[in-house]
Each structure stands twice: as structure tokens, then as C-alpha cells.
Design a protein around this motif. Structure first.
Motif, PDB file in Angstrom:
ATOM      1  N   ALA A  88       0.850  -1.185   0.000  1.00 42.06           N
ATOM      2  CA  ALA A  88       0.000   0.000   0.000  1.00 42.06           C
ATOM      3  C   ALA A  88       0.884   1.232   0.000  1.00 42.06           C
ATOM      4  CB  ALA A  88      -0.916   0.019   1.216  1.00 42.06           C
ATOM      5  N   THR A  89       0.370   2.262  -0.632  1.00 42.80           N
ATOM      6  CA  THR A  89       0.969   3.587  -0.531  1.00 42.80           C
ATOM      7  C   THR A  89      -0.029   4.428   0.242  1.00 42.80           C
ATOM      8  OG1 THR A  89       2.076   3.334  -2.656  1.00 42.80           O
ATOM      9  CG2 THR A  89       1.835   5.580  -1.820  1.00 42.80           C
ATOM     10  N   ALA A  90       0.452   5.110   1.279  1.00 42.42           N
ATOM     11  CA  ALA A  90      -0.444   5.903   2.120  1.00 42.42           C
ATOM     12  C   ALA A  90       0.257   7.180   2.560  1.00 42.42           C
ATOM     13  CB  ALA A  90      -0.864   5.105   3.345  1.00 42.42           C
ATOM     14  N   THR A  91      -0.526   8.220   2.726  1.00 44.43           N
ATOM     15  CA  THR A  91      -0.022   9.411   3.385  1.00 44.43           C
ATOM     16  C   THR A  91      -0.456   9.302   4.835  1.00 44.43           C
ATOM     17  OG1 THR A  91      -0.174  10.712   1.369  1.00 44.43           O
ATOM     18  CG2 THR A  91      -0.029  11.930   3.447  1.00 44.43           C
ATOM     19  N   VAL A  92       0.536   9.198   5.712  1.00 41.38           N
ATOM     20  CA  VAL A  92       0.273   8.970   7.132  1.00 41.38           C
ATOM     21  C   VAL A  92       0.737  10.185   7.921  1.00 41.38           C
ATOM     22  CG1 VAL A  92       0.813   7.509   9.117  1.00 41.38           C
ATOM     23  CG2 VAL A  92       0.541   6.476   6.851  1.00 41.38           C
ATOM     24  N   THR A  93      -0.146  10.695   8.768  1.00 37.69           N
ATOM     25  CA  THR A  93       0.214  11.789   9.657  1.00 37.69           C
ATOM     26  C   THR A  93       0.372  11.237  11.056  1.00 37.69           C
ATOM     27  OG1 THR A  93      -0.970  13.392   8.306  1.00 37.69           O
ATOM     28  CG2 THR A  93      -0.483  14.033  10.583  1.00 37.69           C
ATOM     29  N   SER A 112       3.611  14.575   8.456  1.00 34.30           N
ATOM     30  CA  SER A 112       2.970  13.773   7.412  1.00 34.30           C
ATOM     31  C   SER A 112       4.040  13.218   6.490  1.00 34.30           C
ATOM     32  CB  SER A 112       1.982  14.607   6.602  1.00 34.30           C
ATOM     33  OG  SER A 112       0.878  14.958   7.397  1.00 34.30           O
ATOM     34  N   THR A 113       3.891  11.944   6.155  1.00 33.31           N
ATOM     35  CA  THR A 113       4.865  11.263   5.315  1.00 33.31           C
ATOM     36  C   THR A 113       4.135  10.339   4.356  1.00 33.31           C
ATOM     37  OG1 THR A 113       6.395  11.232   7.188  1.00 33.31           O
ATOM     38  CG2 THR A 113       6.917   9.784   5.349  1.00 33.31           C
ATOM     39  N   GLN A 114       4.591  10.294   3.110  1.00 34.44           N
ATOM     40  CA  GLN A 114       4.082   9.271   2.200  1.00 34.44           C
ATOM     41  C   GLN A 114       4.845   7.992   2.516  1.00 34.44           C
ATOM     42  OE1 GLN A 114       3.943  10.160  -1.952  1.00 34.44           O
ATOM     43  NE2 GLN A 114       2.922   8.252  -2.424  1.00 34.44           N
ATOM     44  N   VAL A 115       4.112   6.920   2.771  1.00 33.81           N
ATOM     45  CA  VAL A 115       4.686   5.676   3.244  1.00 33.81           C
ATOM     46  C   VAL A 115       4.349   4.541   2.285  1.00 33.81           C
ATOM     47  CG1 VAL A 115       4.665   4.029   5.163  1.00 33.81           C
ATOM     48  CG2 VAL A 115       4.460   6.463   5.632  1.00 33.81           C
TER      49      VAL A 115
END
Length: 134
Positions: A88-93, A112-115
């Protein structure tokens, strides 16, 4: 169905809600400095568990306490993988949180980071195996 222990969780890519629950579990482990909680959300023998376990043990040895750690998933794109795996690609805060070491307290800002996540099936549930931030 049948004896395939992983079929219920892995018949579909992990949902955003499943990933959010795994990240909430990880946050609880850090807030309570609890290895067993960490093992509920990270895959056994995975790079994620190895890394977090080492950092958590170091925090325990150093008497460091974390409070207020939480995660929010802002965007989410699952990717199907080989049997029993997914990505998965997710933007996680990550929330702002407090670090206490003895009498010293410091506040860390939210980030916030794109993971990129790799997940594996374990006992019929998705678990985080690896992640990398960009």
C-alpha cells in the motif's frame, strides 16, 4: 474456507480501516512501551518488528516514555501482492507527541509522510512487515 488460516484476511487487499487499526495498535505499543502490543500489529520476524522492538527496548532501558502518539491515514492506495502479501501507498500523519526522559520533557511536532507499506497475512490477519517513508 477450508484450513487456509489466512484466507479470511487475505482474500482482499488490506483496507484503509485495517491499516489504520494496525497503526493505532503500533501507537498504543509506543505509548505504553509494550512489546506484546507491538507483536499484535507487526509481522513475526519482520524488518518492522525487528526495528521497532530494538527501539522500544532501548527506550525502556533509557527510561523514555512517549505519550500522545497516534496516526491518521490521509490517502490510501492498496496493491495486491503474491498470496498472503500486499502493499500500500499511504499518506500517514503522525500526531505531535511528548517524550519524557526523567525530568526532561519535549514535544515533537506532527509530521505527514508518504509511506510504502508491505503487509503479510499472519493467523488470518494483516500485519505490517515493512514500511519506508518518502
Amino acid at each position: 474456507t477450508g484450513s487456509n488460516d489466512s484466507s479470511s484476511a487475505t482474500s482482499h487487499p488490506p483496507t484503509r480501516g485495517e491499516v489504520e487499526a494496525l497503526l493505532a495498535c503500533r501507537a498504543e505499543a509506543w505509548n505504553s512501551v509494550d512489546q506484546r502490543r507491538l507483536e499484535r500489529c507487526l509481522a513475526p520476524k519482520s524488518p518492522a518488528l525487528t526495528s521497532d522492538s530494538a527501539a522500544l527496548r532501548q527506550a525502556q532501558r533509557d527510561g523514555i516514555v512517549y505519550s500522545g502518539v497516534s496516526y491518521r491515514v490521509a490517502s490510501y492506495a492498496p496493491k495486491t501482492g503474491a498470496a498472503g502479501t500486499a502493499g500500500a501507498t499511504a499518506t500517514v500523519t503522525r500526531s505531535g507527541y511528548t517524550v519524557t526522559h526523567g525530568n526532561d520533557r519535549s514535544r515533537r511536532a506532527s509530521q505527514s509522510t508518504q509511506v510504502e507499506l508491505r503487509l503479510v497475512s499472519d493467523a488470518g490477519q494483516w500485519r505490517i512487515s515493512e514500511w519506508s517513508g518518502r
